[in-house]
Design a protein around this motif. Sequence first.
Motif, PDB file in Angstrom:
ATOM      1  N   SER A  53     -59.015  61.094 -33.990  1.00 18.72           N
ATOM      2  CA  SER A  53     -58.702  59.986 -33.091  1.00 18.72           C
ATOM      3  C   SER A  53     -59.861  59.724 -32.129  1.00 18.72           C
ATOM      4  O   SER A  53     -60.004  58.605 -31.621  1.00 18.72           O
ATOM      5  CB  SER A  53     -57.426  60.286 -32.314  1.00 18.72           C
ATOM      6  OG  SER A  53     -57.576  61.487 -31.575  1.00 18.72           O
ATOM      7  N   ASN A  73     -57.676  52.810 -33.784  1.00 19.18           N
ATOM      8  CA  ASN A  73     -56.549  53.504 -33.165  1.00 19.18           C
ATOM      9  C   ASN A  73     -55.436  52.542 -32.741  1.00 19.18           C
ATOM     10  O   ASN A  73     -54.263  52.911 -32.715  1.00 19.18           O
ATOM     11  CB  ASN A  73     -57.021  54.318 -31.960  1.00 19.18           C
ATOM     12  CG  ASN A  73     -57.896  55.493 -32.344  1.00 19.18           C
ATOM     13  OD1 ASN A  73     -57.829  55.977 -33.474  1.00 19.18           O
ATOM     14  ND2 ASN A  73     -58.710  55.952 -31.422  1.00 19.18           N
ATOM     15  N   ASN A  76     -53.476  52.123 -35.890  1.00 15.26           N
ATOM     16  CA  ASN A  76     -53.176  53.331 -36.678  1.00 15.26           C
ATOM     17  C   ASN A  76     -53.667  53.169 -38.111  1.00 15.26           C
ATOM     18  O   ASN A  76     -52.951  53.483 -39.073  1.00 15.26           O
ATOM     19  CB  ASN A  76     -51.682  53.644 -36.660  1.00 15.26           C
ATOM     20  CG  ASN A  76     -51.198  54.138 -35.313  1.00 15.26           C
ATOM     21  OD1 ASN A  76     -51.975  54.662 -34.509  1.00 15.26           O
ATOM     22  ND2 ASN A  76     -49.915  53.962 -35.047  1.00 15.26           N
TER      23      ASN A  76
END
Length: 121
Positions: A53, A73, A76
């Motif tokens: 991440s 991010n 996703n």
Amino acid sequence: QVRLVESGGGLVQPGGSLRLSCAASGRIFSINFMGWYRQAPGKQRELVATITSGGTTNYADSMKGRFTISGDNTKNTVYLQMNSLKPEDTAVYYCHANLNIAGRPETFVYWGQGTQVTVSS
């Protein structure tokens, strides 16, 4: 609870390029890392690349310089840009996610259904 949906596979000529995408959805609290593995006929599944991440990437040696993994991010979603493809890159490519689910303390691992990449003239 969590679903990984891959797209972007197909047939490409040697030397060509493809871009794979994988979107994770569901009761996701946080994603630790996502990545791609592949499995060719008669062979074991092998690592292609992963990304955390925080953006730290890891590649299998044979993919370095030709493949690039990236992530968004906010969506996703993880991407795999594959350039200079070779016939030996032919395989089913699987998305992989290591993540935490809302309301659960442990880490879970999920796999996508796989997308076929065929490199052939």
